[in-house]
Design a protein around this motif. Structure first.
Motif, PDB file in Angstrom:
ATOM      1  N   VAL A  26       0.799  -1.120  -0.257  1.00 52.08           N
ATOM      2  CA  VAL A  26      -0.103   0.196   0.098  1.00 52.08           C
ATOM      3  C   VAL A  26       0.859   1.342   0.045  1.00 52.08           C
ATOM      4  CG1 VAL A  26      -1.966  -1.083   1.045  1.00 52.08           C
ATOM      5  CG2 VAL A  26      -0.061  -0.187   2.295  1.00 52.08           C
ATOM      6  N   GLY A  27       0.056   2.513  -0.509  1.00 55.76           N
ATOM      7  CA  GLY A  27       1.122   3.765  -0.599  1.00 55.76           C
ATOM      8  C   GLY A  27       0.189   4.837   0.253  1.00 55.76           C
ATOM      9  N   ASP A  28       0.891   5.664   0.808  1.00 55.46           N
ATOM     10  CA  ASP A  28       0.259   6.379   1.929  1.00 55.46           C
ATOM     11  C   ASP A  28      -0.609   7.457   0.827  1.00 55.46           C
ATOM     12  OD1 ASP A  28       2.149   8.398   1.011  1.00 55.46           O
ATOM     13  OD2 ASP A  28       3.394   8.078   2.815  1.00 55.46           O
ATOM     14  N   ASP A  29      -0.314   7.703  -0.162  1.00 55.36           N
ATOM     15  CA  ASP A  29      -1.326   8.431  -0.963  1.00 55.36           C
ATOM     16  C   ASP A  29      -1.963   7.900  -2.274  1.00 55.36           C
ATOM     17  OD1 ASP A  29       1.142   8.350  -2.555  1.00 55.36           O
ATOM     18  OD2 ASP A  29       1.590  10.477  -2.335  1.00 55.36           O
ATOM     19  N   SER A  30      -2.223   6.557  -2.278  1.00 61.32           N
ATOM     20  CA  SER A  30      -2.797   5.982  -3.148  1.00 61.32           C
ATOM     21  C   SER A  30      -3.827   4.973  -2.590  1.00 61.32           C
ATOM     22  CB  SER A  30      -1.827   4.745  -3.597  1.00 61.32           C
ATOM     23  OG  SER A  30      -2.509   4.200  -4.648  1.00 61.32           O
ATOM     24  N   PRO A  31      -5.234   5.125  -3.463  1.00 60.63           N
ATOM     25  CA  PRO A  31      -6.275   4.146  -2.796  1.00 60.63           C
ATOM     26  C   PRO A  31      -6.166   2.795  -3.290  1.00 60.63           C
ATOM     27  CG  PRO A  31      -6.974   5.226  -5.068  1.00 60.63           C
ATOM     28  CD  PRO A  31      -5.535   5.551  -4.767  1.00 60.63           C
ATOM     29  N   PHE A  32      -5.149   2.334  -3.727  1.00 58.53           N
ATOM     30  CA  PHE A  32      -5.050   0.991  -4.233  1.00 58.53           C
ATOM     31  C   PHE A  32      -4.051  -0.007  -3.550  1.00 58.53           C
ATOM     32  CE2 PHE A  32      -5.896   3.730  -8.018  1.00 58.53           C
ATOM     33  CZ  PHE A  32      -6.893   3.085  -8.673  1.00 58.53           C
ATOM     34  N   LEU A  33      -4.394  -1.231  -3.522  1.00 54.26           N
ATOM     35  CA  LEU A  33      -3.524  -2.332  -2.980  1.00 54.26           C
ATOM     36  C   LEU A  33      -3.104  -3.156  -4.037  1.00 54.26           C
ATOM     37  CD1 LEU A  33      -2.938  -4.434  -0.783  1.00 54.26           C
ATOM     38  CD2 LEU A  33      -4.635  -5.477  -1.189  1.00 54.26           C
ATOM     39  N   TYR A  34      -1.572  -2.904  -4.177  1.00 50.71           N
ATOM     40  CA  TYR A  34      -0.901  -3.602  -5.278  1.00 50.71           C
ATOM     41  C   TYR A  34      -0.478  -5.006  -4.967  1.00 50.71           C
ATOM     42  CZ  TYR A  34      -0.710   1.250  -6.679  1.00 50.71           C
ATOM     43  OH  TYR A  34      -1.120   2.709  -7.068  1.00 50.71           O
ATOM     44  N   GLY A  35      -0.545  -5.605  -6.006  1.00 49.73           N
ATOM     45  CA  GLY A  35      -0.160  -7.191  -5.703  1.00 49.73           C
ATOM     46  C   GLY A  35       1.180  -7.439  -6.617  1.00 49.73           C
ATOM     47  N   LEU A  36       2.131  -7.930  -6.067  1.00 51.61           N
ATOM     48  CA  LEU A  36       3.458  -8.451  -6.479  1.00 51.61           C
ATOM     49  C   LEU A  36       3.612  -9.763  -6.740  1.00 51.61           C
ATOM     50  CD1 LEU A  36       3.927  -5.319  -5.685  1.00 51.61           C
ATOM     51  CD2 LEU A  36       6.233  -5.725  -5.371  1.00 51.61           C
ATOM     52  N   ASP A  37       4.399 -10.361  -7.850  1.00 50.32           N
ATOM     53  CA  ASP A  37       4.585 -11.746  -7.568  1.00 50.32           C
ATOM     54  C   ASP A  37       5.785 -12.037  -7.217  1.00 50.32           C
ATOM     55  OD1 ASP A  37       6.407 -11.207  -9.634  1.00 50.32           O
ATOM     56  OD2 ASP A  37       5.324 -11.877 -11.311  1.00 50.32           O
ATOM     57  N   LYS A  38       6.474 -13.416  -7.041  1.00 54.43           N
ATOM     58  CA  LYS A  38       7.752 -13.852  -6.539  1.00 54.43           C
ATOM     59  C   LYS A  38       9.000 -13.029  -6.929  1.00 54.43           C
ATOM     60  CE  LYS A  38       8.358 -17.657  -9.325  1.00 54.43           C
ATOM     61  NZ  LYS A  38       8.574 -19.260  -9.597  1.00 54.43           N
ATOM     62  N   ASN A  39       8.864 -12.289  -8.324  1.00 56.16           N
ATOM     63  CA  ASN A  39       9.810 -11.549  -8.992  1.00 56.16           C
ATOM     64  C   ASN A  39       9.837 -10.244  -8.760  1.00 56.16           C
ATOM     65  OD1 ASN A  39      11.208 -14.035 -10.080  1.00 56.16           O
ATOM     66  ND2 ASN A  39       9.513 -13.917 -11.593  1.00 56.16           N
ATOM     67  N   PHE A  40       8.772  -9.899  -8.022  1.00 57.13           N
ATOM     68  CA  PHE A  40       8.665  -8.408  -7.507  1.00 57.13           C
ATOM     69  C   PHE A  40       7.880  -7.476  -8.668  1.00 57.13           C
ATOM     70  CE2 PHE A  40      12.239  -9.714  -5.300  1.00 57.13           C
ATOM     71  CZ  PHE A  40      11.796 -10.011  -3.837  1.00 57.13           C
ATOM     72  N   GLN A  41       7.164  -8.362  -9.783  1.00 56.18           N
ATOM     73  CA  GLN A  41       6.425  -7.378 -10.648  1.00 56.18           C
ATOM     74  C   GLN A  41       5.164  -7.274 -10.343  1.00 56.18           C
ATOM     75  OE1 GLN A  41       8.428  -6.309 -13.561  1.00 56.18           O
ATOM     76  NE2 GLN A  41       9.930  -7.278 -12.234  1.00 56.18           N
TER      77      GLN A  41
END
Length: 311
Positions: A30-45
């Motif tokens: 999560v980011g402190d000025d973003s409304p989104f939850l970001y998903g990253l894979d095992k390679n951090f993409q």
């Protein structure tokens, strides 16, 4: 103790990373000025992006400072055998006194209060007021920067501002989860407070910024920022990693806890603002592989792979 970066990745399309969690081979940011939850894979993409609250105000890539929810922590909760992500605001302004509960499995527990977004919204004003009163914080000084769950407890890290104190606020999960879910006949959970000292540079004390439970320790990130309040950013003078042994939790004295500067591979200090961490694995006695996210205060983020060695 040494913390050495082994790889650095930069993200222009993931603004102001402030919280990191791991589940299996996947990472959630999560980011402190973003409304989104970001998903990253095992390679951090980045492989997913889901709105957790209203996206109004994000048109230019960052929510305005005066309007942002300021999510500063994320942790994995297990409830009735299923995983949930708890995301909490810093509490440093009225808009920042909320939590969001995201249901990874897709059952109904988070549907109520979620609207069209993917997370259940929870008002934390009473809880945060209780923390302010019990810690003795002045108005506007609350700044919850780290959130971690483990060993039957939820841990919140209050970041020291100026001459203030770094405080660990602990709750029993058996009390905290029913409160979060608004179950009948539940009261405010009662916290246990612990006080700690972190490194000092140029008469400024480093402040907690992230938390993660692993083994018998509460690992944390911290940063040293030249600012006198919980609202405004300042020049970053250094970032740290350390840990609190669980045997120290609840001690009445203000204890100096182990912490070390995050360093580049060439030995120079890392100049970014470390915001959160997870421990991937332990490699022998006193060696830990970790992932750290940092916020560049310009709308971008970095992910650091690093090795922490206690020797």
């Amino acid at each position: 103790m040494k913390a050495t970066i082994t790889q650095t990745l930069h993200y222009d399309n993931l603004p102001s990373a402030s919280g990191l969690e791991m589940l299996g081979d996947n990472y959630y940011v999560v980011g402190d000025d973003s409304p989104f939850l970001y998903g990253l894979d095992k390679n951090f993409q980045i492989v997913s992006r889901e709105a957790i609250f209203d996206t109004t105000g994000f048109e230019n890539g960052r929510i305005d400072k005066a309007e942002k929810v300021d999510l500063e922590g994320i942790t994995l909760l297990q409830h009735q055998g299923k995983p949930y992500l708890l995301m909490m605001g810093s509490g440093s302004a009225p808009a920042r006194r909320k939590a969001y509960l995201y249901n990874i499995c897709g059952d109904d527990i988070c549907r109520e209060g979620a609207g069209k977004e993917g997370a259940r919204t929870i008002d934390l004003d009473n809880l945060y007021t209780q923390i302010e009163e019990q810690v003795g914080l002045e108005e506007g000084s609350l700044n919850i920067e780290g959130v971690a769950a483990g060993h039957g407890k939820l841990y919140l890290l209050q970041r020291a501002i100026a001459t203030g104190q770094n405080v660990l606020v602990s709750y029993r999960l058996a009390d905290f989860i029913p409160y979060l879910l608004g179950e009948a006949n539940t009261n405010l959970p009662q916290p246990e407070l612990s006080y700690f000292r972190l490194p000092v540079l140029k008469n400024l004390q480093a402040g907690f910024s992230g938390a993660y439970v692993y083994d018998d320790k509460l690992f944390f990130t911290a940063s040293l920022e030249d600012t006198n309040d919980a609202y405004n950013d300042g020049e970053v003078l250094g970032s740290y990693i350390g840990y609190i042994p669980f045997s120290w939790v609840g001690k009445q004295d203000t204890l100096q806890i182990p912490a070390t500067v995050i360093s580049q591979a060439d030995g120079n200090p890392y100049t970014g603002k470390a915001e959160s961490l997870v421990v991937q694995k332990r490699e022998g006695k006193g060696r830990y592989r970790m992932i750290v996210v940092s916020d560049d205060d310009q709308g971008g983020s970095e992910l650091l792979e690093l090795l922490l060695s206690e020797e």
